[in-house]
Design a protein around this motif. Structure first.
Motif, PDB file in Angstrom:
ATOM      1  N   TYR A   2       0.822  -1.220   0.000  1.00 26.44           N
ATOM      2  CA  TYR A   2       0.000   0.000   0.000  1.00 26.44           C
ATOM      3  C   TYR A   2       0.856   1.271   0.000  1.00 26.44           C
ATOM      4  N   SER A   3       1.771   1.407   0.967  1.00 22.95           N
ATOM      5  CA  SER A   3       2.504   2.680   1.062  1.00 22.95           C
ATOM      6  C   SER A   3       3.453   2.862  -0.122  1.00 22.95           C
ATOM      7  N   ILE A  27      11.231  -3.446   0.858  1.00 22.68           N
ATOM      8  CA  ILE A  27      11.662  -4.745   1.405  1.00 22.68           C
ATOM      9  C   ILE A  27      10.562  -5.343   2.273  1.00 22.68           C
ATOM     10  N   LYS A  73       9.748  -9.131   4.437  1.00 24.27           N
ATOM     11  CA  LYS A  73      10.289 -10.459   4.742  1.00 24.27           C
ATOM     12  C   LYS A  73       9.230 -11.555   4.828  1.00 24.27           C
ATOM     13  N   ASP A  74       7.963 -11.175   4.997  1.00 27.72           N
ATOM     14  CA  ASP A  74       6.910 -12.189   5.100  1.00 27.72           C
ATOM     15  C   ASP A  74       6.535 -12.657   3.682  1.00 27.72           C
ATOM     16  N   GLY A  95      12.788 -10.557   1.669  1.00 26.56           N
ATOM     17  CA  GLY A  95      13.820 -11.033   2.590  1.00 26.56           C
ATOM     18  C   GLY A  95      13.901 -10.126   3.797  1.00 26.56           C
ATOM     19  N   ALA A 127      15.286  -7.242   5.932  1.00 29.24           N
ATOM     20  CA  ALA A 127      15.961  -5.967   5.661  1.00 29.24           C
ATOM     21  C   ALA A 127      17.331  -5.902   6.341  1.00 29.24           C
ATOM     22  N   PHE A 176      12.081   5.296   4.163  1.00 31.99           N
ATOM     23  CA  PHE A 176      10.890   5.194   5.012  1.00 31.99           C
ATOM     24  C   PHE A 176      10.961   3.873   5.771  1.00 31.99           C
ATOM     25  N   ASP A 196       9.293   1.293   8.298  1.00 34.51           N
ATOM     26  CA  ASP A 196       7.958   0.925   8.799  1.00 34.51           C
ATOM     27  C   ASP A 196       7.896  -0.595   8.954  1.00 34.51           C
ATOM     28  N   ALA A 225       9.619  -3.959  11.859  1.00 34.34           N
ATOM     29  CA  ALA A 225       9.604  -4.359  13.280  1.00 34.34           C
ATOM     30  C   ALA A 225      10.153  -3.234  14.165  1.00 34.34           C
TER      31      ALA A 225
END
Ligand SMILES: C[S@@+](CC[C@H](N)C(=O)[O-])C[C@H]1O[C@@H](n2cnc3c(N)ncnc32)[C@H](O)[C@@H]1O
Length: 205
Positions: A60-61, A77, A79-80, A105, A107, A122, A124, A126
């Motif tokens: 989205y962003s 990036i 990872k999920d 993967g 970051a 940006f 956003d 963990a």
């Protein structure tokens, strides 16, 4: 509620409204509306050539940034694997494959391998890892470039006296990251108390 009236193309506006609605229904933690408008404004002013996003979720962003700033190339990036798959599909549907590159993967492993120089980063992902994302990505930002971080106040817990046990370690790390930004010799930082808290740091030129 975001209306996306700033998107002039009817088809793209309707697609964006659907993506937003679906993400909310699926409880994907996408960028909140006021923070998104702050980022829009920085993009309109800065006209960045290159953007790095840490934490794509379903795209989205990244898609929003691409629509606001059509001349920016965006590396994002995630990872999920499931979210990365959805993000890739959304980027394709918006016909933004030439503008947004999704890197699947962690970051923490991928950013140190990156060689590009970015105008805007940006962050956003963990919240407990912000310090590490930042240490890696600050090296990739040009002088005069900007770092924006979301969720800097994390539901008000960063400023609260009592923090639920499950959040204590993460909030401790987030507070330490506030200090890193505040005391960084190369940065001028402001933290805005809108939505979940957003920081804007400009790297001195
Ligand atoms: C808040 S969501 C991102 C929302 C997205 N920026 C948006 O507004 O549409 C955070 C995402 O960061 C991802 N993430 C967390 N840690 C990560 C890491 N170390 N590397 C890459 N992605 C990560 C999560 O899987 C999650 O999808």
């Amino acid at each position: 509620m975001e209306d996306f009236l700033w998107i002039k193309n009817d088809e793209k506006r309707s697609m964006m409204q659907s993506l937003y609605k679906q993400a909310k229904e699926d409880r994907v933690p996408i960028l909140l509306d006021e923070a998104a408008k702050v980022i829009d404004s920085w993009l309109l002013l800065l006209k960045p050539d290159r953007i790095l996003e840490v934490g794509a979720a379903v795209g989205y962003s990244a898609i929003r940034m691409a629509l606001v700033s059509p001349n920016s190339k965006i590396d994002t990036i995630e990872k999920d694997p499931e979210r990365a798959r959805e993000a890739r599909s959304n980027i394709q549907q918006f016909e933004l494959v030439g503008q947004i590159v999704l890197h699947e993967g962690d970051a923490l492993e991928l950013i140190p391998e990156m060689t590009e120089e970015y105008d805007l980063v940006f962050i956003d992902a963990a919240k407990g890892q912000y310090g590490r994302f930042f240490e890696d990505s600050i090296k990739r930002i040009r002088p005069g470039g900007v770092v924006i971080c979301d969720n800097m106040l994390f539901h008000g817990f960063v400023e609260a006296e009592e923090v639920p046990k499950r959040y204590r370690t993460m909030i401790k790390k987030l507070k330490a990251f506030h200090e890193t930004l505040r005391n960084h010799p190369d940065l001028e930082t402001r933290i805005l108390s809108i939505d979940d808290g957003i920081s804007i740091s400009v790297k001195r030129g």
